[in-house]
Design a protein around this motif. Sequence first.
Motif, PDB file in Angstrom:
ATOM      1  N   PRO A  47      22.115  25.512  76.557  1.00  0.00           N
ATOM      2  CA  PRO A  47      22.854  26.198  77.747  1.00  0.00           C
ATOM      3  C   PRO A  47      21.890  26.874  78.897  1.00  0.00           C
ATOM      4  O   PRO A  47      22.039  26.982  80.028  1.00  0.00           O
ATOM      5  N   MET A  48      20.360  26.964  78.603  1.00  0.00           N
ATOM      6  CA  MET A  48      19.533  27.524  79.719  1.00  0.00           C
ATOM      7  C   MET A  48      18.248  26.726  79.167  1.00  0.00           C
ATOM      8  O   MET A  48      17.866  26.182  78.179  1.00  0.00           O
ATOM      9  N   LYS A  49      16.919  26.761  79.875  1.00  0.00           N
ATOM     10  CA  LYS A  49      15.880  26.487  79.706  1.00  0.00           C
ATOM     11  C   LYS A  49      15.274  27.088  78.272  1.00  0.00           C
ATOM     12  O   LYS A  49      15.308  28.411  78.102  1.00  0.00           O
ATOM     13  N   LEU A  50      14.343  26.209  77.749  1.00  0.00           N
ATOM     14  CA  LEU A  50      13.988  26.773  76.270  1.00  0.00           C
ATOM     15  C   LEU A  50      13.454  28.057  76.449  1.00  0.00           C
ATOM     16  O   LEU A  50      13.839  29.016  75.485  1.00  0.00           O
ATOM     17  N   PRO A  51      12.542  28.460  77.200  1.00  0.00           N
ATOM     18  CA  PRO A  51      11.668  29.598  77.185  1.00  0.00           C
ATOM     19  C   PRO A  51      12.597  30.869  77.265  1.00  0.00           C
ATOM     20  O   PRO A  51      12.284  32.058  76.568  1.00  0.00           O
ATOM     21  N   ASN A  52      13.732  30.584  78.018  1.00  0.00           N
ATOM     22  CA  ASN A  52      14.703  31.810  78.165  1.00  0.00           C
ATOM     23  C   ASN A  52      15.694  32.105  77.194  1.00  0.00           C
ATOM     24  O   ASN A  52      16.483  33.030  77.241  1.00  0.00           O
ATOM     25  N   ILE A  53      15.901  31.220  76.355  1.00  0.00           N
ATOM     26  CA  ILE A  53      17.105  31.297  75.129  1.00  0.00           C
ATOM     27  C   ILE A  53      16.355  32.364  74.275  1.00  0.00           C
ATOM     28  O   ILE A  53      15.509  32.423  73.619  1.00  0.00           O
ATOM     29  N   GLU A  54      17.447  33.290  74.046  1.00  0.00           N
ATOM     30  CA  GLU A  54      17.391  34.435  73.013  1.00  0.00           C
ATOM     31  C   GLU A  54      17.779  33.878  71.723  1.00  0.00           C
ATOM     32  O   GLU A  54      18.792  33.573  71.402  1.00  0.00           O
ATOM     33  N   LEU A  55      16.626  33.894  70.904  1.00  0.00           N
ATOM     34  CA  LEU A  55      17.018  33.416  69.604  1.00  0.00           C
ATOM     35  C   LEU A  55      17.484  34.503  68.675  1.00  0.00           C
ATOM     36  O   LEU A  55      18.414  34.076  67.684  1.00  0.00           O
ATOM     37  N   ALA A  56      17.310  35.681  69.213  1.00  0.00           N
ATOM     38  CA  ALA A  56      18.258  36.922  68.663  1.00  0.00           C
ATOM     39  C   ALA A  56      18.128  37.779  69.925  1.00  0.00           C
ATOM     40  O   ALA A  56      17.361  37.749  70.856  1.00  0.00           O
ATOM     41  N   PRO A  57      18.971  38.615  69.880  1.00  0.00           N
ATOM     42  CA  PRO A  57      19.110  39.835  70.878  1.00  0.00           C
ATOM     43  C   PRO A  57      17.863  40.362  71.257  1.00  0.00           C
ATOM     44  O   PRO A  57      17.289  41.156  70.465  1.00  0.00           O
TER      45      PRO A  57
ATOM     46  N   TYR B  69      15.038  38.857  71.904  1.00  0.00           N
ATOM     47  CA  TYR B  69      13.939  37.959  71.249  1.00  0.00           C
ATOM     48  C   TYR B  69      13.760  36.589  71.965  1.00  0.00           C
ATOM     49  O   TYR B  69      14.341  35.752  71.348  1.00  0.00           O
ATOM     50  N   PRO B  70      13.359  36.310  73.221  1.00  0.00           N
ATOM     51  CA  PRO B  70      13.462  35.069  73.932  1.00  0.00           C
ATOM     52  C   PRO B  70      12.703  34.095  73.135  1.00  0.00           C
ATOM     53  O   PRO B  70      11.427  34.401  72.462  1.00  0.00           O
ATOM     54  N   MET B  71      12.818  32.826  73.221  1.00  0.00           N
ATOM     55  CA  MET B  71      11.979  31.842  72.612  1.00  0.00           C
ATOM     56  C   MET B  71      10.579  31.763  73.103  1.00  0.00           C
ATOM     57  O   MET B  71       9.941  31.268  72.119  1.00  0.00           O
ATOM     58  N   ASN B  72      10.279  32.080  74.219  1.00  0.00           N
ATOM     59  CA  ASN B  72       8.706  32.137  74.832  1.00  0.00           C
ATOM     60  C   ASN B  72       8.046  33.146  73.844  1.00  0.00           C
ATOM     61  O   ASN B  72       6.811  32.879  73.652  1.00  0.00           O
ATOM     62  N   ARG B  73       8.748  34.099  73.504  1.00  0.00           N
ATOM     63  CA  ARG B  73       7.724  34.948  72.548  1.00  0.00           C
ATOM     64  C   ARG B  73       7.744  34.204  71.351  1.00  0.00           C
ATOM     65  O   ARG B  73       6.563  34.491  70.706  1.00  0.00           O
ATOM     66  N   TRP B  74       8.465  33.812  70.697  1.00  0.00           N
ATOM     67  CA  TRP B  74       8.212  32.719  69.415  1.00  0.00           C
ATOM     68  C   TRP B  74       7.214  31.699  69.598  1.00  0.00           C
ATOM     69  O   TRP B  74       6.344  31.499  68.925  1.00  0.00           O
ATOM     70  N   ALA B  75       7.466  31.003  70.874  1.00  0.00           N
ATOM     71  CA  ALA B  75       6.585  29.768  71.226  1.00  0.00           C
ATOM     72  C   ALA B  75       4.916  30.593  71.581  1.00  0.00           C
ATOM     73  O   ALA B  75       4.055  29.477  71.399  1.00  0.00           O
ATOM     74  N   ALA B  76       5.044  31.472  71.832  1.00  0.00           N
ATOM     75  CA  ALA B  76       3.492  32.291  72.270  1.00  0.00           C
ATOM     76  C   ALA B  76       2.796  32.187  70.939  1.00  0.00           C
ATOM     77  O   ALA B  76       1.422  32.296  70.865  1.00  0.00           O
ATOM     78  N   ASP B  77       3.102  32.144  69.834  1.00  0.00           N
ATOM     79  CA  ASP B  77       2.641  32.239  68.324  1.00  0.00           C
ATOM     80  C   ASP B  77       1.998  30.995  67.964  1.00  0.00           C
ATOM     81  O   ASP B  77       2.597  29.897  68.034  1.00  0.00           O
ATOM     82  N   GLY B  78       0.528  31.047  68.098  1.00  0.00           N
ATOM     83  CA  GLY B  78      -0.279  29.669  68.098  1.00  0.00           C
ATOM     84  C   GLY B  78       0.124  28.697  66.643  1.00  0.00           C
ATOM     85  O   GLY B  78       0.142  27.578  66.673  1.00  0.00           O
ATOM     86  N   ARG B  79       0.622  29.468  65.747  1.00  0.00           N
ATOM     87  CA  ARG B  79       1.042  28.699  64.482  1.00  0.00           C
ATOM     88  C   ARG B  79       2.642  27.548  64.993  1.00  0.00           C
ATOM     89  O   ARG B  79       2.899  26.857  64.127  1.00  0.00           O
ATOM     90  N   ASN B  80       3.040  28.172  65.936  1.00  0.00           N
ATOM     91  CA  ASN B  80       4.248  27.471  66.239  1.00  0.00           C
ATOM     92  C   ASN B  80       4.207  26.481  67.517  1.00  0.00           C
ATOM     93  O   ASN B  80       5.236  25.626  68.029  1.00  0.00           O
ATOM     94  N   ARG B  81       2.846  26.078  67.760  1.00  0.00           N
ATOM     95  CA  ARG B  81       2.457  25.399  68.828  1.00  0.00           C
ATOM     96  C   ARG B  81       3.231  23.736  68.534  1.00  0.00           C
ATOM     97  O   ARG B  81       3.702  23.190  69.320  1.00  0.00           O
ATOM     98  N   ASP B  82       3.031  23.101  67.572  1.00  0.00           N
ATOM     99  CA  ASP B  82       3.617  21.854  67.453  1.00  0.00           C
ATOM    100  C   ASP B  82       5.071  21.853  67.249  1.00  0.00           C
ATOM    101  O   ASP B  82       5.781  21.088  67.867  1.00  0.00           O
TER     102      ASP B  82
END
Length: 302
Positions: free
Chosen positions: A44-54, A56-69
């Motif tokens: 529905p919107m660009k990936l970084p802006n999607i809230e995976l939970a209220p 908690y945007p996806m860019n926060r999850w992506a910022a974790d180096g363990r999730n880079r790949d």
Amino acid sequence: MPVLLVLNELSCEEQLAAAEIDCAMRQFIETLRAVAPKAALVTPMKLPNIELAPGYPMNRWAADGRNRDLWRAIRVMQNKAPYTFQELATEIREDDEFQFNGRIAQGLGVAHNHDGLAVSLPTHLDWDTSHIPVRKLWLDEEADKLVEGTVTVRHASAPIHRDFHADWLATFDGDNAVETGIEIWKERGERFPALEFLPRVEDQLTNLSPGWVRPVLVRLTEIQRSISEWVPTSGRQPVWASKITPEHEQRRRLCEFVDLDGTTQVFDMHARFTPGVGRIHFRLNGAGGTARIAHIGRKLGA
């Protein structure tokens, strides 16, 4: 066109801890890879802006180096999408609405309307299924009233759900890929041994709109599977993979066609396909254990 995966935004509404979100995202991406590794993901919107939970945007999850790949993998899938979510959503009629448990379900509606597969984060038992029943409300222009019904949306939230969509996914695969209605007609004997076609259908398939080739192929594949598993002597109808109903009594006259033996028969059973109001009309042939196809095209009388 690649397999279209559409994010079910309702699966991102659960209040979860960071560790739970991380676990859900890992299974989500594992599911995307298992279902169709070369698929296109629409959100529905660009990936970084999607809230995976209220909150908690996806860019926060992506910022974790363990999730880079994993982050790179999901971005690649979104970059393959030939259309945006908004472009696909606008093709749903203005008066149509899709709901799940009383909530507006845009992603599920887009997946249903565009021959796609809805994908969810595994955040609730509601999403632990290969198919989701969705309430659809639409304006019946002929009756000038709002009507409702239930549609079934293809869905996955775990790798095992891929098995339930194998026939549909096979229509995208290399050697099985079909690009024109002419190919469907020429390969009908091999692809659909349990289906018979009236001669008039050849012209309809020859002139089939490019946007209807895959939807028609999918519906015919589903009908073929249902008929191949049907036991005519059981006295029961086949188990259909999508919505198939007889025509209303007042419209049955529109469903009369000259059958293969020269007699006029009513082919009022019909499957639906989109975009638009596409129909496949057929009748069951219990003696031969087949379905006889009489019409592939726009809704009769429309």
